[in-house]
Write a protein that holds these residues in place. Structure first.
Motif, short mmCIF file in Angstrom:
data_model
loop_
_atom_site.label_atom_id
_atom_site.label_comp_id
_atom_site.label_asym_id
_atom_site.label_seq_id
_atom_site.Cartn_x
_atom_site.Cartn_y
_atom_site.Cartn_z
N ILE A 1 34.65 44.95 38.56
CA ILE A 1 36.00 45.52 38.60
C ILE A 1 36.40 45.82 40.03
O ILE A 1 37.51 45.50 40.47
CB ILE A 1 36.05 46.79 37.72
N ILE A 2 35.49 46.40 40.75
CA ILE A 2 35.82 46.72 42.14
C ILE A 2 36.09 45.46 42.94
O ILE A 2 37.04 45.38 43.70
CB ILE A 2 34.66 47.52 42.78
N GLU A 3 35.27 44.46 42.71
CA GLU A 3 35.47 43.24 43.48
C GLU A 3 36.80 42.58 43.17
O GLU A 3 37.49 42.10 44.05
CB GLU A 3 34.31 42.28 43.24
N VAL A 4 37.12 42.56 41.89
CA VAL A 4 38.41 41.98 41.51
C VAL A 4 39.52 42.73 42.21
O VAL A 4 40.45 42.16 42.79
CB VAL A 4 38.61 42.07 39.98
N ASN A 5 39.39 44.04 42.17
CA ASN A 5 40.41 44.88 42.75
C ASN A 5 40.54 44.64 44.25
O ASN A 5 41.62 44.52 44.80
CB ASN A 5 40.09 46.34 42.44
N GLN A 6 39.39 44.57 44.89
CA GLN A 6 39.45 44.50 46.35
C GLN A 6 39.70 43.09 46.85
O GLN A 6 40.48 42.89 47.77
CB GLN A 6 38.15 45.05 46.93
N GLN A 7 39.05 42.11 46.24
CA GLN A 7 39.19 40.76 46.78
C GLN A 7 40.52 40.12 46.44
O GLN A 7 41.14 39.47 47.26
CB GLN A 7 38.06 39.87 46.25
N PHE A 8 40.93 40.29 45.18
CA PHE A 8 42.18 39.63 44.78
C PHE A 8 43.36 40.58 44.80
O PHE A 8 44.48 40.19 44.50
CB PHE A 8 42.04 39.02 43.39
N GLY A 9 43.10 41.83 45.09
CA GLY A 9 44.19 42.79 45.13
C GLY A 9 44.80 43.05 43.76
O GLY A 9 45.94 43.48 43.65
N THR A 10 44.06 42.75 42.71
CA THR A 10 44.61 42.94 41.38
C THR A 10 44.71 44.43 41.04
O THR A 10 43.78 45.19 41.29
CB THR A 10 43.69 42.27 40.34
N THR A 11 45.84 44.78 40.51
CA THR A 11 46.03 46.15 40.06
C THR A 11 45.36 46.30 38.71
O THR A 11 45.45 45.40 37.88
CB THR A 11 47.52 46.46 39.93
N ILE A 12 44.70 47.44 38.51
CA ILE A 12 43.94 47.59 37.28
C ILE A 12 44.28 48.90 36.60
O ILE A 12 44.32 49.95 37.24
CB ILE A 12 42.43 47.52 37.58
N ALA A 13 44.52 48.80 35.29
CA ALA A 13 44.63 50.03 34.50
C ALA A 13 43.40 50.05 33.59
O ALA A 13 43.10 49.05 32.95
CB ALA A 13 45.90 50.02 33.67
N LEU A 14 42.73 51.18 33.56
CA LEU A 14 41.41 51.22 32.95
C LEU A 14 41.32 52.38 31.97
O LEU A 14 41.62 53.52 32.33
CB LEU A 14 40.39 51.38 34.07
N ILE A 15 40.91 52.08 30.76
CA ILE A 15 40.61 53.15 29.81
C ILE A 15 39.09 53.22 29.72
O ILE A 15 38.43 52.19 29.58
CB ILE A 15 41.17 52.86 28.40
N GLU A 16 38.54 54.39 29.81
CA GLU A 16 37.09 54.49 29.72
C GLU A 16 36.71 55.91 29.34
O GLU A 16 37.37 56.86 29.71
CB GLU A 16 36.47 54.08 31.07
N HIS A 17 35.65 56.00 28.56
CA HIS A 17 35.19 57.32 28.17
C HIS A 17 34.04 57.81 29.04
O HIS A 17 33.68 58.98 28.97
CB HIS A 17 34.76 57.34 26.70
N ASP A 18 33.44 56.92 29.83
CA ASP A 18 32.34 57.36 30.67
C ASP A 18 32.91 57.97 31.94
O ASP A 18 33.46 57.28 32.80
CB ASP A 18 31.45 56.15 31.00
N MET A 19 32.77 59.29 32.03
CA MET A 19 33.40 60.00 33.13
C MET A 19 32.86 59.56 34.48
O MET A 19 33.58 59.49 35.46
CB MET A 19 33.23 61.51 32.97
N GLY A 20 31.59 59.24 34.50
CA GLY A 20 31.01 58.80 35.76
C GLY A 20 31.76 57.60 36.29
O GLY A 20 32.20 57.56 37.44
N VAL A 21 31.95 56.64 35.43
CA VAL A 21 32.64 55.42 35.83
C VAL A 21 34.06 55.74 36.26
O VAL A 21 34.53 55.34 37.33
CB VAL A 21 32.67 54.43 34.64
N VAL A 22 34.75 56.50 35.43
CA VAL A 22 36.15 56.79 35.72
C VAL A 22 36.29 57.47 37.07
O VAL A 22 37.10 57.09 37.91
CB VAL A 22 36.75 57.67 34.60
N MET A 23 35.47 58.48 37.27
CA MET A 23 35.61 59.26 38.49
C MET A 23 35.26 58.43 39.72
O MET A 23 35.85 58.57 40.77
CB MET A 23 34.71 60.50 38.42
#
Ligand SMILES: Nc1ncnc2c1ncn2[C@@H]1O[C@H](COP(=O)(O)OP(=O)(O)OP(=O)(O)O)[C@@H](O)[C@H]1O
Ligand SMILES: Nc1ncnc2c1ncn2[C@@H]1O[C@H](COP(=O)(O)OP(=O)(O)OP(=O)(O)O)[C@@H](O)[C@H]1O
Ligand SMILES: [Mg+2]
Ligand SMILES: [Mg+2]
Lengths: 281, 266, 316, 415, 361
Positions: free
Chosen positions: B206-228
């Motif tokens: 996810i991070i790579e997609v975001n950083q390399q391609f500049g893709t905007t991401i909306a993310l639903i997740e229940h794992d707080m560690g990941v979200v934060m």
């Protein structure tokens, strides 16, 4: 190595096994060998966690036990499964449920066209102890999951993922089983509900003596509540031991708990060249 | 301390704005007057207890549900109603909470199917599978192979996805969404049912997609560690209403959020 | 032209109200009889998600068994009981040999299996009973025969006693089944099974038992349908074609709804009769072969799950 | 080879089995009787083999291909649908086709269809006879003016064939025609058609039906109270159909061209040599029924054609080519019928190179509640009108099938 | 050990995307095609006329239905009628323009059924599954009614039936009484091979993926930008095209004349059997299914009397027919139980076993 030895000793002690899976092999579609000799035991009143990566065969193991495999063209080709001291590998799933062993399927599987309440009531299908008792248990479930009570008249197919998950768990509890096979109970649930579910597991276990076998990715939680654990990799048990011991194992710590050298790492800092697992034992 | 905090501040223009969106199903209010925005290039998390309306929100954004009230502005265009395939053409791709792959197709074909929009040789070339049709097929196959390499799933290239374990299915689904080369990627619980190691892998993608391609991401997740750790900003829903919006640290400290969602502070 | 299509038929209806009443009555009776066949489909579909193509041949099979037993000298009502027993055996055999091995398979596969069953039953039936048409033992079963002519709106309307009996018996049967399946524990289990075999298995619903029950119920419905249709038009293997007529009924009412079967039956029965009677001559008649389907299609465009069918859940 | 192979296409299964099985029994039993009584024809044993078509074109064609290699001397398709694809093949494979009073009407023209035979009457003949009969009853064809005649027919080419003739006659004689088509899947459920009948109140009803459509129609006619004696049919209903109408069916009429019952010596021989020996599938009480005897008639033609062929060629074991010639020289007069033990069984019939049909008269018979009773003398068809239809049809066929091979087969004279 | 993937490396994506990735498969296919052509000269008339030609015709129709039901997931019970449209269109065309080569008309007639198919496919946007079957049943009965009721379709033939006038190809008759089974077989074989090749191109490319996507998860497909209606209509059209061509071949190169009745609902079911038994979503499966469903009853008809006669059982033609029905029915069920995904899947499993042979997995 050490773990293995201790588990042997443990097994000698815990005579009263509610579930005993002996060296089973599972083949799907006649060609895909998925379990390559898995053995595990659940002692009466125990909570046993089944850990392992995606595709390790946790779900398959549980389905082999509950006899739902056949509905997916899978087959237990070797080994035996005993529940409550009896061979059950030829039993139909409904007989097994009557004997008190029920599975919560991975990925929800609610009856979409039935309301939440009807879903819960189907869980009591095998029960014969009258309406009043069933009602009482229904209320108990609603107590556990207030969200379900709010949505009791909605069709399950239209409820959110988490609501369906609660529904599936509640439905299994409605059958008043001796043993529940829980497949990924925490999936898609909000953190406090996850905690809640494990609390329920503990409570049922302590007050009513229900045994649990849970396949769970949330290792942290699973090992916190379980008494014993098995780790499955590509269809084999690679490690087992009391939960407390597994928690201390370095590999488990690193790969399942994410706490190596004491600290939790940030997900942003994960490196792609990190060391892969090595279950050499 | 957290890198997200530093990055979130300097985000760019607004890619998507949700204004006062409400959604009703009969008597059930799935969403009530929710407003928030997603800026170009950020990772925006949506969290909230079960049944809060997160998935419904995504469904509204890409046109599967039509909000009863409110407006959604995407790339400067405001609309009340949009058909899903229009959203896809506009550059919105997504993954689903209950994996929605094409079960009988192989991984490769699933991801190739994600490129349907980008392929356009005519029917008659398709019939003969020669000339432009074949050139196109090969060109897209290259892109798809890159995605497969990127997601580290070359070994399951030809496996029908219905047989894959859950975690890999989620990964394939991400691959399919990526194949659409979206401007906005909606991820609905991409890490549910994964163990830590797999979550780490997924986070990295996810991070790579975001950083390399500049893709905007909306993310639903229940794992707080990941979200934060991953998100730049977080919006919190409860019972269909927005109860908080801000950087992870702000949200984490918000008593309403702790009360409604987190339980004990993480 | 427009006049012929839009106005003349109505003028004619007004001119000869007795014929309109008669047409409606015929439509009602056919509708009830269609509903009887559709009901068998509904029961099985509701309980297993199986679209049972063999229902038509089961109707014939039941009727032939009844007649065959009676011809062997067994008293009519005992023969009726024995036939019910045969349907039970059939239900158990189907469950054991066809459904059980095919648990959790896609609908279309089960649909196909019932095709195999149809072939099997045709072959078996013809082997046992021969291909020649038979007469239903209407008299021995004390079904009323004869006709009453009543004058309605200035014209005679002929009511067959048999048709009246058919309407009454079918309605009673449908009511009983509707109550049984909606008010009992089994009813809920049935719907659960139809929704997902896998999940139903996992909560301990015995698919086997449920299937025997519904196939038996469907067999009984087939028996009644066989008696009623047989009394009307004789019993032969070509009667199974009638099952095709039950399809639009089924679709109109919704696959899963018992009341839907009866309402759908009435709409199709009356719509088809009125259409054929008043509009058919414009195109040379014979349109009732497809009219029912077109009626059903139009309804479906408006409600894709049929009138009373369960909502199709579209979620992602 | 010392036997003659005769395949019989039959349908004892499928939707039309109720009629097909009786015909099949009749066909089989007569030939078997020849085997038992005379040791075959001309001393050559007949090998009779049934091939089940289920009245299905696909299976019929398959049957044809299956028997083709065994040197059949004749083929009886017993279904118009099966006949049509076989017509072009007959000439190529040199196997004559006998489609008795069904099939392609134009094939009555032997000059165009040397290999196809459809005696003794076409459907046009049948229709013209029925109209003539109605005329007789009314006291003259001119009395038909202003009358209304309903035509209840199977919605298929078979049922529609007589319509042009019917319409032509209606124009000329001034009666009105009402058409009531019945689709194959509604054969057993004709309430809409009979509702329309109630509305239109035709003076006569003519039926062109097959299989369970006949029984269904009779039942519905009884139900809706249509006067039975005004209900007439072409020659395909049987006893079962009439019986299904119960007592109310009394008075129902149909055309027929051969006797019913077992009073004929040949039928007695069948009972004695075949049925009593357990060589038949028919139960004794079915022997002599209408459709059974229809089958007998069919086999009578076959046997006669074979006998003729033997005479013409001097060979014992004849081939399909020979039997074609035998068919063209069929000449069954009363003397010959008597010799065959079938005196009075049917009207004399003679075929020729150009006429493969005969256009024989038929008589009207009535159901008296238990059996058929002959109620009229043979009615001659309206020959010129039928011929006109036939010529038009033949011309049409020849035109549309440009390249249809010219007849090359030489013509034999009946001996 | 003869059948191995090992050692066959693909250096380009194009070669990796070939239909048959393994050399052995390609050789096998070449052998089969060669044998098929050889059969024209070695086979008896019975084999060609009663077995192979119908088998090929049904395979083509099954491919047509498989595209719709197997690939795009739209259940259709109107196959018979769509075949009919092709046959009637072909008849009209070849009688109206007799000078044009009949093969051209056979191929063009498919477009008419494609158009009709697409028309009846319109409701598929809203109606799904068994409910959609009603739309196609409406097509079946309505079209059949048209075939009977519109005499224009058969050029006002008195018989009301289709006949097959003589038509030649390079001077050799291919349609009509004088066309030999050999020529007809060769023509049908060539057309079927060509059309199968085109179909396999389609289903492996973008369009095929869109169809499968719609079948497997239509909502997700839509959210990925696939237009449902267009995709489904395309499937209806292509499918009906194949059925139409098969219908034309059936009437003019197999039967040589037919009544409307050959396009009845039973024909639709018959084709559906083939598709399901053969394997939904598999082109080879269509051939397997056609072989099994069409040839099995014929074979039973040949075998049963031989098997039964030693037992002195009465082996009347109708008893055999009854047994044939029962056995076919039982075998259908048995096949489904053994492998619900059809013969194609059995074939695949067989190949998979062969790949790892002599090891069990
Ligand atoms: N129906 C099936 N047919 C063929 N292979 C299957 C089938 N179901 C599962 N498998 C295979 O079996 C293996 C084990 O799957 P299983 O679902 O048991 O894993 P798991 O440990 O539960 O994984 P997860 O954590 O993703 O749920 C996987 O490799 C999968 O591909
Ligand atoms: N199509 C629908 N019809 C009726 N109610 C719906 C529909 N879709 C969603 N809902 C209801 O709206 C509410 C929000 O659902 P949604 O799926 O958005 O929740 P969520 O936030 O994604 O929850 P979870 O974390 O459990 O997935 C739920 O109560 C659900 O039952
Ligand atoms: Mg799992
Ligand atoms: Mg959600």
């Amino acid at each position: 190595m050490e773990a293995a030895r201790i588990s042997e000793a443990d097994r000698m002690k815990a005579e009263d096994l509610v579930l005993c899976v002996n060296n089973i092999e599972v083949i799907y579609d006649h060609v895909i060998l998925v379990l390559k000799g898995v053995s595990l035991n659940v002692s009466r009143g125990g909570i046993v966690a089944l850990l392992g990566a995606n595709g390790a065969g946790k779900t398959t193991t549980l389905k082999a036990i509950s006899n739902l495999l056949r509905a997916e063209r899978g087959e237990v080709t070797k080994g035996s499964i005993e529940f409550d001291g009896e061979r059950v590998d030829r039993l139909s799933p409904n007989k097994l449920v009557r004997r008190g062993c029920i599975q919560v399927l991975e990925g929800r599987h609610c009856f979409g066209h039935l309301t939440i309440e009807e879903n819960l009531l189907t869980g009591a299908f095998t029960r014969r102890d009258g309406n009043a008792a069933i009602r009482r248990d229904l209320e108990a479930i609603y107590d556990y999951f207030p969200r379900l009570k709010q949505r009791r008249t909605s069709m399950a197919g239209y409820t959110s993922g988490g609501e369906q998950q609660m529904c599936a768990i509640g439905r299994a509890m409605m059958s008043r089983p001796k043993m529940i096979l829980l497949d990924e109970p925490s999936m898609g649930l909000a953190p406090q509900i996850v905690e809640e579910i494990f609390e329920i597991v503990r409570r049922l276990n302590e007050t009513e003596g229900v045994s649990f076998l849970l396949a769970e990715q949330n290792t942290n939680m699973a090992l916190k509540y379980a008494t014993y654990g098995y780790i499955l990799e590509t269809g084999r048990v690679v490690m087992d031991g009391p939960a407390s011991m597994l928690r201390e194992n370095e590999d488990v710590k690193e790969f399942y708990l994410g706490v190596s050298e004491g600290d939790r790492k940030s997900f942003r800092e994960v490196k792609s060249y990190k060391r892969r697992k090595r279950w050499l034992a | 301390m957290s890198p997200s905090a530093q990055k979130g501040a300097g985000a760019g223009e607004v890619l998507l704005a949700v204004e006062n969106v409400s959604l009703r199903f009969g008597g059930v209010k799935a969403l009530t007057e929710v407003s928030f925005d997603i800026r170009k290039g950020e990772i925006r998390a949506i969290i909230g207890p079960n049944g809060a309306g997160k998935t419904s929100m995504l469904n509204c954004i890409n046109g599967f549900y039509h909000p009863s009230e409110g407006r959604i502005t995407f790339k400067g265009e405001t609309r009340r109603k949009m058909r899903p395939h229009e959203a896809a053409r506009g550059g919105i791709a997504r993954t689903f909470q209950n994996v929605a792959l094409f079960k009988s197709m192989s991984t490769l074909d699933n991801i190739m199917a994600g490129r349907s929009l980008k392929m356009n040789t005519g029917f008659f070339w398709q019939l003969f599978r020669h000339g432009p049709a074949m050139r196109e097929e090969v060109a897209h196959r290259k892109v798809v192979e890159d995605i497969i390499d990127f997601l580290q799933i070359p070994h399951i290239r030809r496996t029908p996805v219905g047989r894959l374990p859950y975690g890999l299915q989620k990964r394939v689904e991400l691959g399919r969404a990526l194949a659409m080369e979206p401007d906005l990627l909606l991820l609905d619980e991409p890490m549910a049912g994964m163990n830590l190691e797999e979550k780490e892998d997924m986070s990295r993608f996810i991070i790579e997609v975001n950083q390399q391609f500049g893709t905007t991401i909306a993310l639903i997740e229940h794992d707080m560690g990941v979200v934060m750790d991953l998100s730049d900003r977080v919006v919190v829903l409860e019972y269909g209403r927005k109860i908080a919006d801000g950087t992870p640290d702000q949200v984490k400290g918000d008593p309403r959020v702790i009360d409604a969602y987190l339980g004990v502070a993480h | 032209m427009l006049y012929k299509v839009l106005i003349e038929p109505f003028v004619f209806m007004g001119e000869a109200p007795d014929l309109l009443v008669q047409t409606l009555w015929e439509g009602l009776v056919s509708g009830v009889l269609y509903a009887l066949i559709a009901l068998g489909f509904v029961l099985i579909f509701k309980a297993s998600g199986v679209f049972n193509f063999a229902q038509g041949i089961m109707v014939v099979f039941a009727a032939l068994t009844l007649i065959g037993l009676y011809e062997k000298g067994i008293p009519a009502f005992l023969a009726l009981l024995l036939t019910a027993g045969v349907m039970l055996v059939l239900a158990m055999a189907v469950e054991r040999l066809v459904l059980r091995p095919l648990v959790n398979q896609p609908d279309i596969i089960l649909f196909m299996a019932t095709f195999g069953l149809t072939y099997l039953l045709i072959g078996l039936g013809e082997l046992i009973f021969g291909g020649s048409p038979k007469e239903m033992i209407t008299g021995a079963l004390y079904l009323p025969q004869g006709t009453t002519e009543v004058t309605v709106l200035g014209g005679p309307v002929r009511l067959q006693h048999l048709d009246i009996a058919a309407a009454v018996i079918a309605s009673a049967m449908i009511a009983v089944l509707a109550v049984f399946f909606s008010k009992t524990r089994i009813g809920r289990a049935l719907r659960a099974v139809a929704d997902s075999h896998k999940a139903a298995l996992s909560v301990g619903i015995s698919l086997n038992q449920i299937w025997v029950i519904v196939w038996f119920a469907a067999g009984l419905v087939a028996l009644v349908a066989g008696i009623m249709w047989g009394a009307r038009s004789g019993v032969s293997f070509s009667l199974q074609i009638i099952a095709l007529k039950a399809l639009p009924v089924l679709i109109l009412g919704g696959f899963t709804s018992i009341p839907g079967a009866i309402v759908g039956g009435l709409i199709v029965g009356m719509g088809e009769k009125i259409g054929e009677f008043y509009w058919g001559p414009l195109v040379g008649g014979g349109i009732d072969t497809w009219l029912a389907y077109v009626i059903a299609l139009l309804f479906l465009l408006y409600r894709p799950q049929g009138l009373f069918g369960e909502r199709i859940i579209e979620r992602i | 080879q010392d036997s003659i192979y005769i395949p019989l296409f039959t349908y004892r299964t499928g939707p039309f089995a109720g009629s097909g099985m009786h015909i099949a029994d009749g066909m089989h039993d007569y030939l078997e009787m020849l085997n038992q009584r005379d040791g075959g024809i001309g001393g050559v044993k007949l090998v009779i083999e049934e091939c089940e078509t289920g009245y299905d074109t696909k299976k019929g064609v398959e049957c044809y291909e299956a028997v083709k290699g065994k040197n059949p001397v004749i083929v009886n398709p017993w279904s118009t649908g099966i006949t049509l694809p076989l017509i072009p093949r007959a000439a190529v494979d040199k196997i004559p086709i006998l489609s008795m009073a069904y099939g392609l009407s134009a094939s009555a023209r032997g000059d165009i269809f040397p290999w196809v035979f459809n005696p003794p009457s076409t459907y046009w003949d049948g229709m013209s006879m029925i109209i003539k009969y109605i005329g007789q009853k009314e006291g003259g064809l001119d009395k038909l003016k202003g009358k209304k005649i309903g035509f209840l027919h199977l919605d298929a080419s078979f049922g529609k064939e007589p319509i042009p003739l019917l319409e032509e006659l209606s124009k000329e004689l001034g009666f009105e025609v009402k058409l009531y088509p019945v689709a194959a899947q509604d054969m057993q459920n004709q309430s809409s058609q009979w509702l329309s009948v109630r509305r239109d109140r035709p003076d006569y009803m003519i039926m062109w039906g097959w299989g369970s459509m006949n029984g269904g129609a009779i039942k519905e006619a009884v139900r809706s109270g249509y006067p039975m004696d005004k209900f007439l049919s072409v020659w395909w209903p049987g006893e079962d159909d009439a019986k299904s109408g119960g007592a109310g069916a009394k008075g129902f009429k149909m055309l027929n061209w051969h006797g019913v019952g077992t009073s004929y010596p040949a039928l007695q021989d069948i009972v004695k040599n075949v049925v009593d020996k357990g060589l038949s599938k028919a139960s004794k009480d079915k022997v002599g029924e209408l459709l059974y005897n229809r089958g007998v008639y069919n086999s009578l033609l076959i046997a006669e054609a074979i006998a003729n062929a033997q005479k013409l060629t001097g060979k014992k074991v004849v081939t399909g080519e020979d039997v074609r010639r035998g068919l063209e020289t069929i000449k069954l007069d009363q003397a010959r019928l008597k010799a065959l033990g079938l005196e009075g069984f049917t009207d004399p019939i003679a075929l020729s190179c150009s006429d493969h049909n005969g256009h024989r008269p038929a008589f009207m018979q009535e159901w008296d509640g238990t059996k058929w009773v002959k109620i009229s003398d043979p009615i001659e068809p309206m020959g010129d009108r039928v011929r006109a239809q036939l010529d038009a049809a033949a011309k049409d066929y020849a035109e549309k099938n440009a390249g249809w091979p010219k007849r090359t087969e030489p013509c034999d004279k009946a001996s | 050990m003869l059948y191995r993937e090992a050692g066959q490396f693909k250096t380009t994506y194009a070669s990796d995307m070939a239909v048959f990735r393994l050399r052995e498969d390609r050789i096998g296919l070449a052998v089969i095609i060669a044998a098929a052509y050889a059969a024209a000269f070695l086979g008896s008339d019975f084999l060609l006329q009663a077995v192979l030609i119908p088998f090929l015709v049904f395979s083509l129709a099954a491919i047509g239905l498989n595209i719709l039901t197997g690939y795009a997931g739209q259940l259709s019970l109107g196959t018979g009628a769509f075949m009919g449209v092709g046959a009637y269109a072909c008849y009209k065309l070849m009688t109206a323009f007799p000078e044009v080569n009949v093969i051209v008309w056979v191929l063009v007639s498919g477009f008419f059924s494609a158009a009709v198919g697409a028309l009846f496919g319109l409701p598929s946007l809203r109606i799904k599954g068994f409910y959609l079957a009603v739309a196609t049943l409406a097509a079946q009965f309505f079209l059949q009614w048209c075939f009977i009721r519109v005499p224009w379709l058969v050029n006002y033939n008195v018989s009301g039936a289709l006949d097959a006038p003589l038509r030649t190809l390079f001077g050799i008759p291919v349609v009509g009484a004088t066309a030999t089974p050999q020529t007809r077989y060769l023509v049908v074989l060539t057309l079927v091979i060509a059309l199968t090749w085109l179909a396999s191109n389609l289903v492996r490319g973008r369009i095929g993926r869109m169809w499968i996507a719609v079948r497997d998860m239509d909502l997700a497909a839509e959210l990925m930008g696939i237009r449902l209606l267009q995709t489904k209509l395309l499937a209806f059209a292509v499918s009906s095209y194949y059925c139409g061509v098969a219908g034309a071949l059936m009437v003019f190169l197999w039967y040589g004349g037919a009544e409307y009745d050959v396009f009845n609902i039973n024909q639709s079911f018959f084709i559906l059997f083939m598709v399901i038994i053969g394997g939904l979503g598999s082109l080879v499966g269509s051939f397997f299914g056609a072989a099994l469903i069409f040839i099995m009853p014929i074979a039973l008809g040949v075998v049963l009397p031989v098997v039964l006669s030693p037992f002195g059982l009465s082996v009347g033609a109708e008893t055999i027919e009854h047994l044939r029905f029962m056995i076919v029915g039982a075998l259908i069920i048995l096949f489904l139980i053994v492998e619900p995904h059809g013969l194609a899947r059995l074939w695949q499993i067989g190949k998979q076993k062969l790949l790892v042979w002599p090891f069990p997995y």
